[in-house]
Design a protein around this motif. Structure first.
Motif, PDB file in Angstrom:
ATOM      1  N   MET A  50       0.852  -1.187   0.000  1.00 61.44           N
ATOM      2  CA  MET A  50       0.000   0.000   0.000  1.00 61.44           C
ATOM      3  C   MET A  50       0.884   1.233   0.000  1.00 61.44           C
ATOM      4  SD  MET A  50      -3.059   0.990   2.645  1.00 61.44           S
ATOM      5  CE  MET A  50      -4.119   2.408   2.332  1.00 61.44           C
ATOM      6  N   GLN A  51       0.637   2.134  -0.928  1.00 53.10           N
ATOM      7  CA  GLN A  51       1.394   3.376  -1.029  1.00 53.10           C
ATOM      8  C   GLN A  51       0.515   4.542  -0.589  1.00 53.10           C
ATOM      9  OE1 GLN A  51       2.722   3.306  -5.171  1.00 53.10           O
ATOM     10  NE2 GLN A  51       4.765   2.760  -4.474  1.00 53.10           N
ATOM     11  N   ILE A  52       1.047   5.320   0.347  1.00 52.21           N
ATOM     12  CA  ILE A  52       0.343   6.484   0.872  1.00 52.21           C
ATOM     13  C   ILE A  52       1.225   7.700   0.638  1.00 52.21           C
ATOM     14  CG2 ILE A  52      -0.612   7.574   2.933  1.00 52.21           C
ATOM     15  CD1 ILE A  52      -1.171   4.749   4.004  1.00 52.21           C
ATOM     16  N   ALA A  53       0.639   8.743   0.061  1.00 48.70           N
ATOM     17  CA  ALA A  53       1.408   9.921  -0.331  1.00 48.70           C
ATOM     18  C   ALA A  53       0.789  11.186   0.231  1.00 48.70           C
ATOM     19  CB  ALA A  53       1.495  10.009  -1.853  1.00 48.70           C
ATOM     20  N   THR A  54       1.606  12.216   0.318  1.00 45.12           N
ATOM     21  CA  THR A  54       1.152  13.550   0.702  1.00 45.12           C
ATOM     22  C   THR A  54       1.720  14.565  -0.262  1.00 45.12           C
ATOM     23  OG1 THR A  54       1.106  15.196   2.478  1.00 45.12           O
ATOM     24  CG2 THR A  54       3.091  13.858   2.309  1.00 45.12           C
ATOM     25  N   TRP A  55       0.953  15.629  -0.508  1.00 45.97           N
ATOM     26  CA  TRP A  55       1.422  16.670  -1.434  1.00 45.97           C
ATOM     27  C   TRP A  55       0.677  17.969  -1.151  1.00 45.97           C
ATOM     28  CZ3 TRP A  55       1.366  15.883  -7.518  1.00 45.97           C
ATOM     29  CH2 TRP A  55       2.169  16.854  -8.114  1.00 45.97           C
ATOM     30  N   ASN A  56       1.420  18.984  -0.769  1.00 42.71           N
ATOM     31  CA  ASN A  56       0.859  20.331  -0.701  1.00 42.71           C
ATOM     32  C   ASN A  56       0.937  20.907  -2.110  1.00 42.71           C
ATOM     33  OD1 ASN A  56       0.607  23.182  -0.579  1.00 42.71           O
ATOM     34  ND2 ASN A  56       1.205  23.199   1.574  1.00 42.71           N
ATOM     35  N   VAL A  57      -0.229  21.025  -2.754  1.00 45.03           N
ATOM     36  CA  VAL A  57      -0.255  21.417  -4.164  1.00 45.03           C
ATOM     37  C   VAL A  57      -0.315  22.926  -4.365  1.00 45.03           C
ATOM     38  CG1 VAL A  57      -1.204  19.257  -5.019  1.00 45.03           C
ATOM     39  CG2 VAL A  57      -2.767  21.059  -4.234  1.00 45.03           C
ATOM     40  N   ASN A  58      -0.555  23.672  -3.272  1.00 44.35           N
ATOM     41  CA  ASN A  58      -0.583  25.135  -3.363  1.00 44.35           C
ATOM     42  C   ASN A  58      -1.503  25.613  -4.493  1.00 44.35           C
ATOM     43  OD1 ASN A  58      -0.053  27.804  -2.895  1.00 44.35           O
ATOM     44  ND2 ASN A  58       2.090  27.730  -3.523  1.00 44.35           N
ATOM     45  N   SER A  59      -2.755  25.180  -4.426  1.00 47.16           N
ATOM     46  CA  SER A  59      -3.851  25.482  -5.354  1.00 47.16           C
ATOM     47  C   SER A  59      -4.081  24.314  -6.310  1.00 47.16           C
ATOM     48  CB  SER A  59      -3.624  26.757  -6.170  1.00 47.16           C
ATOM     49  OG  SER A  59      -4.683  26.911  -7.105  1.00 47.16           O
ATOM     50  N   LEU A  60      -5.126  23.568  -6.016  1.00 48.25           N
ATOM     51  CA  LEU A  60      -5.489  22.454  -6.883  1.00 48.25           C
ATOM     52  C   LEU A  60      -6.019  22.955  -8.213  1.00 48.25           C
ATOM     53  CD1 LEU A  60      -5.680  19.410  -7.174  1.00 48.25           C
ATOM     54  CD2 LEU A  60      -7.941  19.507  -6.099  1.00 48.25           C
ATOM     55  N   ASN A  61      -6.604  24.122  -8.227  1.00 46.78           N
ATOM     56  CA  ASN A  61      -7.074  24.694  -9.488  1.00 46.78           C
ATOM     57  C   ASN A  61      -5.910  24.900 -10.455  1.00 46.78           C
ATOM     58  OD1 ASN A  61      -9.104  25.926 -11.203  1.00 46.78           O
ATOM     59  ND2 ASN A  61      -8.150  27.887 -10.724  1.00 46.78           N
ATOM     60  N   VAL A  62      -4.796  25.372  -9.939  1.00 46.91           N
ATOM     61  CA  VAL A  62      -3.609  25.604 -10.770  1.00 46.91           C
ATOM     62  C   VAL A  62      -2.890  24.296 -11.077  1.00 46.91           C
ATOM     63  CG1 VAL A  62      -1.348  26.738 -10.852  1.00 46.91           C
ATOM     64  CG2 VAL A  62      -3.330  27.941  -9.880  1.00 46.91           C
ATOM     65  N   ARG A  63      -2.856  23.392 -10.109  1.00 48.41           N
ATOM     66  CA  ARG A  63      -2.010  22.212 -10.219  1.00 48.41           C
ATOM     67  C   ARG A  63      -2.768  20.923 -10.530  1.00 48.41           C
ATOM     68  NH1 ARG A  63       1.525  26.273  -9.280  1.00 48.41           N
ATOM     69  NH2 ARG A  63       0.682  26.533  -7.197  1.00 48.41           N
ATOM     70  N   LEU A  64      -4.040  20.979 -10.914  1.00 45.51           N
ATOM     71  CA  LEU A  64      -4.808  19.759 -11.160  1.00 45.51           C
ATOM     72  C   LEU A  64      -4.144  18.879 -12.209  1.00 45.51           C
ATOM     73  CD1 LEU A  64      -7.258  17.943 -10.780  1.00 45.51           C
ATOM     74  CD2 LEU A  64      -8.483  19.364 -12.449  1.00 45.51           C
ATOM     75  N   GLU A  65      -3.718  19.435 -13.309  1.00 48.24           N
ATOM     76  CA  GLU A  65      -3.092  18.624 -14.356  1.00 48.24           C
ATOM     77  C   GLU A  65      -1.795  17.989 -13.863  1.00 48.24           C
ATOM     78  OE1 GLU A  65      -4.568  17.748 -17.122  1.00 48.24           O
ATOM     79  OE2 GLU A  65      -6.261  18.913 -16.364  1.00 48.24           O
ATOM     80  N   HIS A  66      -1.078  18.685 -12.993  1.00 49.89           N
ATOM     81  CA  HIS A  66       0.119  18.096 -12.399  1.00 49.89           C
ATOM     82  C   HIS A  66      -0.246  16.867 -11.579  1.00 49.89           C
ATOM     83  CE1 HIS A  66       1.664  21.953 -13.568  1.00 49.89           C
ATOM     84  NE2 HIS A  66       2.813  21.826 -12.929  1.00 49.89           N
ATOM     85  N   VAL A  67      -1.297  16.991 -10.771  1.00 46.90           N
ATOM     86  CA  VAL A  67      -1.709  15.887  -9.908  1.00 46.90           C
ATOM     87  C   VAL A  67      -2.163  14.693 -10.736  1.00 46.90           C
ATOM     88  CG1 VAL A  67      -3.417  15.149  -8.205  1.00 46.90           C
ATOM     89  CG2 VAL A  67      -2.287  17.372  -7.964  1.00 46.90           C
ATOM     90  N   LEU A  68      -2.978  14.946 -11.759  1.00 49.16           N
ATOM     91  CA  LEU A  68      -3.486  13.854 -12.588  1.00 49.16           C
ATOM     92  C   LEU A  68      -2.347  13.157 -13.333  1.00 49.16           C
ATOM     93  CD1 LEU A  68      -6.715  15.501 -14.027  1.00 49.16           C
ATOM     94  CD2 LEU A  68      -6.526  13.879 -12.126  1.00 49.16           C
ATOM     95  N   ALA A  69      -1.412  13.925 -13.847  1.00 50.19           N
ATOM     96  CA  ALA A  69      -0.276  13.330 -14.556  1.00 50.19           C
ATOM     97  C   ALA A  69       0.594  12.514 -13.605  1.00 50.19           C
ATOM     98  CB  ALA A  69       0.550  14.427 -15.225  1.00 50.19           C
ATOM     99  N   TRP A  70       0.784  13.026 -12.398  1.00 47.91           N
ATOM    100  CA  TRP A  70       1.599  12.300 -11.428  1.00 47.91           C
ATOM    101  C   TRP A  70       0.914  11.002 -11.011  1.00 47.91           C
ATOM    102  CZ3 TRP A  70       1.143  10.915  -6.214  1.00 47.91           C
ATOM    103  CH2 TRP A  70       2.333  10.483  -5.610  1.00 47.91           C
TER     104      TRP A  70
END
Length: 257
Positions: free
Chosen positions: A1-21
């Motif tokens: 099981m992999q558990i991750a954390t990420w402060n994205v500093n605005s999901l509106n700005v970084r949504l594509e980053h999150v989806l790609a990751w």
């Protein structure tokens, strides 16, 4: 099981980053901080299309936390019990038998600021609630942006940072209280990192990334039942080098559960 954390500093700005990751690294659970979105604006559909369920609590411009999980989350909590706070900083759920708590801890601003007193009070409330959670869950992960660098070596310049905000004795004592309750810092289970891999955050200002002027303030803390089966904990530092990145990078821990 992999558990991750990420402060994205605005999901509106970084949504594509999150989806790609997530496409490259399909972790089982991802705790997000600083989503900076009201709940009606949360991109639930886009994330569901990527194969993840979501639970979240947010507000405009500031704060906001979420959990993205491959399987539905259960027994969800959205705040620290008994601590009056309008800030959306806590989310918790049980995922595949593991209690996952995601936190965006206060920054504190400065040692002489009222926000610093709020930070210490907030950590005290977190520790109190954590004791209850630990009584109910032997497999528990507390993860997120803690806004505390635990040790001098978790900063790029220990002499400069020692005693300052994020590195002061009261803050480190507050973090140690969580560890003393029965958690361990998964990062420290493995060999010391070098270079950029030592850190999880680099300031946007003054060329922080280019100078590798980083801090380790994003953590994965776990109970003994998970520490015993923790196989890896690392920062995905390449995300900081992307166009329009967050100032934080994902931190991922892997457990044999």
């Amino acid at each position: 099981m992999q558990i991750a954390t990420w402060n994205v500093n605005s999901l509106n700005v970084r949504l594509e980053h999150v989806l790609a990751w997530l496409e490259k690294h399909p972790v089982d659970a991802l705790a997000l901080q600083e989503t900076k979105l009201t709940d009606d604006k949360f991109p639930r559909d886009a994330i569901r299309e990527a194969g993840y369920e979501t639970v979240f609590t947010g507000q405009k411009t500031y704060n906001g936390v979420a959990l993205l999980t491959k399987t539905p989350a259960e027994d969800i909590a959205y705040a620290l019990p008994g601590f009056e706070d309008d800030h959306k900083r806590v989310i918790a759920a049980t995922v595949n038998g593991v209690r996952v708590i995601g936190v965006y801890c206060p920054n504190g601003q400065a040692l002489d600021s009222p926000k610093f007193e709020y930070k210490l009070a907030w950590f005290e409330a977190l520790a109190s609630w954590l004791n209850t959670e630990l009584q109910n869950h032997d497999k528990l992960v507390l993860t997120g942006d803690f806004n505390i660098a635990p040790r001098p070596e978790d900063t790029y310049d220990p002499e400069r940072w020692e005693g300052r905000i994020l590195c002061s004795p009261p803050e480190r004592a507050a973090l140690q209280t969580l560890l003393d309750a029965g958690l361990a810092d998964c990062w420290r289970l493995f060999d010391e990192r070098e270079g950029r891999h030592r850190f999880t955050w680099w300031d946007y200002r003054n060329g922080g990334w280019a100078r590798n002027a980083g801090l380790r303030i994003d953590h994965v803390l776990a109970t003994p039942a998970l520490v015993d089966v923790c196989r890896e904990c690392k920062a995905h530092v390449g995300e900081r080098g992307r166009k329009r990145p967050s100032d934080h990078v994902p931190v991922v821990a892997e457990f044999d559960v």
